[in-house]
Design an enzyme around this catalytic site. Structure first.
Site, PDB file in Angstrom:
ATOM      1  N   ASN A  66      -5.740  -9.630  58.677  1.00  0.00           N
ATOM      2  CA  ASN A  66      -6.354  -8.861  59.764  1.00  0.00           C
ATOM      3  C   ASN A  66      -7.784  -9.337  59.967  1.00  0.00           C
ATOM      4  O   ASN A  66      -8.250 -10.239  59.269  1.00  0.00           O
ATOM      5  CB  ASN A  66      -6.289  -7.354  59.456  1.00  0.00           C
ATOM      6  N   HIS A  67      -8.485  -8.714  60.900  1.00  0.00           N
ATOM      7  CA  HIS A  67      -9.807  -9.206  61.301  1.00  0.00           C
ATOM      8  C   HIS A  67     -10.963  -8.626  60.480  1.00  0.00           C
ATOM      9  O   HIS A  67     -12.122  -8.914  60.783  1.00  0.00           O
ATOM     10  CB  HIS A  67     -10.060  -8.880  62.777  1.00  0.00           C
TER      11      HIS A  67
END
Length: 434
Positions: free
Chosen positions: A221-222
């Site tokens: 994920n970011h």
């Protein structure tokens, strides 16, 4: 919504430099402070100028440099500088400087200014391992901390020459983050950072997990880990003992925090389970993957044809936040204790990154999650605004019923302090209970 500014922007920072080889790193700290909008004045000791000259400090700070109390006598510089500074930051603080400050010496401009600064001082030590571990130095550090002066823990690493060990100056970015946390923290009437987490053991998760598909690919994920690390810096500034579980974060460890490295959701769950019973507060800021590959390929998955796309089967990962709440509830029940009885972690904080969907707003989904998870607090932010990796953010803090507790907007460090204020208010004096 409360607007909270970045503590460095507009701050008046006096940066002291004492005579150690790490003085060159102070130049990076000055540059970072100025770039962040601080008004910086550098006060070097005479011996430090043997390592970095006055011209460098004047060029970086845009202010003249002096070392002696006998210069600009009409302005009473040591009094004025100490009174006006929002923060007096010393990089590096040598063993000699620590001893002189502990003894109340005032034989140059820096030591005299530190006498005026009191609890607004932040010292970043750097010296050889034997000097740092010498009983005299340890006693000096302990006394200064008792007086409200914050002395960072040095890093462990390569020292001058071939030696390695504790005593290395923390990296400039870590020092800047510590300064930001100090400047943004709530203060008492004497200008000292409120130690409302003094003695509390705070466990914080940060970053984003990676779920391996094969030896070279993974799902991720970011999350940058910045919010979790900001929480760690802020908790340390307020007196907490911090354990930081970091999932794939490329940030310097906050000086004084114990860091535990993990990769996957399973590793993070295992680390939290091992640490949480010893923690007064658990703050789950990490972005933990909800799904992981059902099976990990032992070899790299090959492309066998232009239209051949493998199907990736997923399974759910453990809900670490929900598991922590359930574990606490069970241990309370086994002890035959009422719901309000102290069972660690006494305060559990979750984070909810939402975008909205299925006809509901992101806030509505966060309220539903708060009621479902039953953590003491849930910190919600709308990630459709692109907060991942950004320096600023906006949050809403909800209770276990999804009701509003507080809102904050500003730098991630300032927002971290807003969260920790709620944690501290719920800990109260229970954190000193065995």
């Amino acid at each position: 919504m409360t607007q909270i500014a970045d503590g460095i922007r507009g701050a008046r920072v006096l940066l002291g430099v004492s005579g150690g080889i790490a003085a060159y790193k102070a130049a990076h700290v000055v540059r970072g402070l100025v770039a962040s909008g601080a008004d910086v004045r550098v006060v070097p000791t005479a011996s430090s100028l043997e390592f970095v000259g006055a011209a460098t400090w004047e060029a970086l700070s845009h202010h003249p440099v002096t070392t002696s109390v006998f210069e600009d006598v009409d302005e009473v510089a040591h009094v004025r500088l100490g009174q006006e500074a929002d923060l007096v930051l010393v990089v590096p603080a040598t063993a000699d400087l620590l001893a002189r400050v502990r003894g109340g010496r005032a034989d140059d401009l820096l030591s005299a200014t530190l006498l005026m600064a009191g609890p607004r001082a932040l010292l970043a030590p750097a010296m050889h391992t034997e000097m740092w571990e010498n009983p005299a130095t340890r006693e000096n550090v302990a006394v200064l901390r008792e007086r409200g002066v914050r002395v960072l823990e040095p890093a462990v690493g390569r020292l001058t020459g071939p030696d390695s060990g504790p005593g290395r100056l923390p990296e400039p970015e870590a020092i800047l983050d510590a300064a930001r946390a100090q400047l943004t923290a709530p203060r008492d009437e004497h200008g000292a950072v409120v130690q409302d987490l003094g003695g509390a053991r705070v466990l914080i998760s940060a970053g984003g997990t990676r779920e391996e598909i094969d030896p070279v690919r993974f799902l991720a994920n970011h999350s940058s880990g910045k919010q979790g690390f900001a929480l760690a810096h802020a908790a340390l500034a307020r007196g907490a003992e911090v354990t930081l579980i970091a999932a794939n974060v490329d940030l310097e460890t906050p000086p004084g925090a114990r860091r535990v490295e993990v990769l996957s959701a399973a590793e993070l769950a295992e680390a939290v389970a091992a640490e949480r019973e010893d923690a007064d507060a658990l703050v789950m800021a990490a972005a933990v993957a909800d799904f992981t590959p059902a099976e990990r390929a032992e070899e790299k998955i090959k492309k066998t044809g232009e239209d051949d796309v493998p199907v990736l089967a997923l399974r759910r990962t453990e809900d670490v936040l929900a598991a922590s709440v359930t574990d606490r509830r069970q241990r309370r029940g086994e002890a035959g204790a009422p719901a309000g009885t102290r069972v660690n972690p006494h305060v559990i904080v979750g984070f909810a990154a939402e975008t909205g969907g299925e006809g509901r707003t992101s806030l509505e989904l966060a309220r539903e999650k708060a009621r479902r998870k039953q953590a003491d607090l849930l910190v919600f932010n709308d990630v459709s605004r692109g907060v991942f990796g950004a320096e600023d953010t906006a949050i809403e803090i909800l209770d276990a019923e999804g009701a509003d507790v507080d809102r904050a907007e500003g730098s991630k460090t300032a927002v971290a302090h807003a969260v920790l204020t709620q944690v501290a208010s719920r800990l109260g004096n229970v954190r000193w209970t065995p």
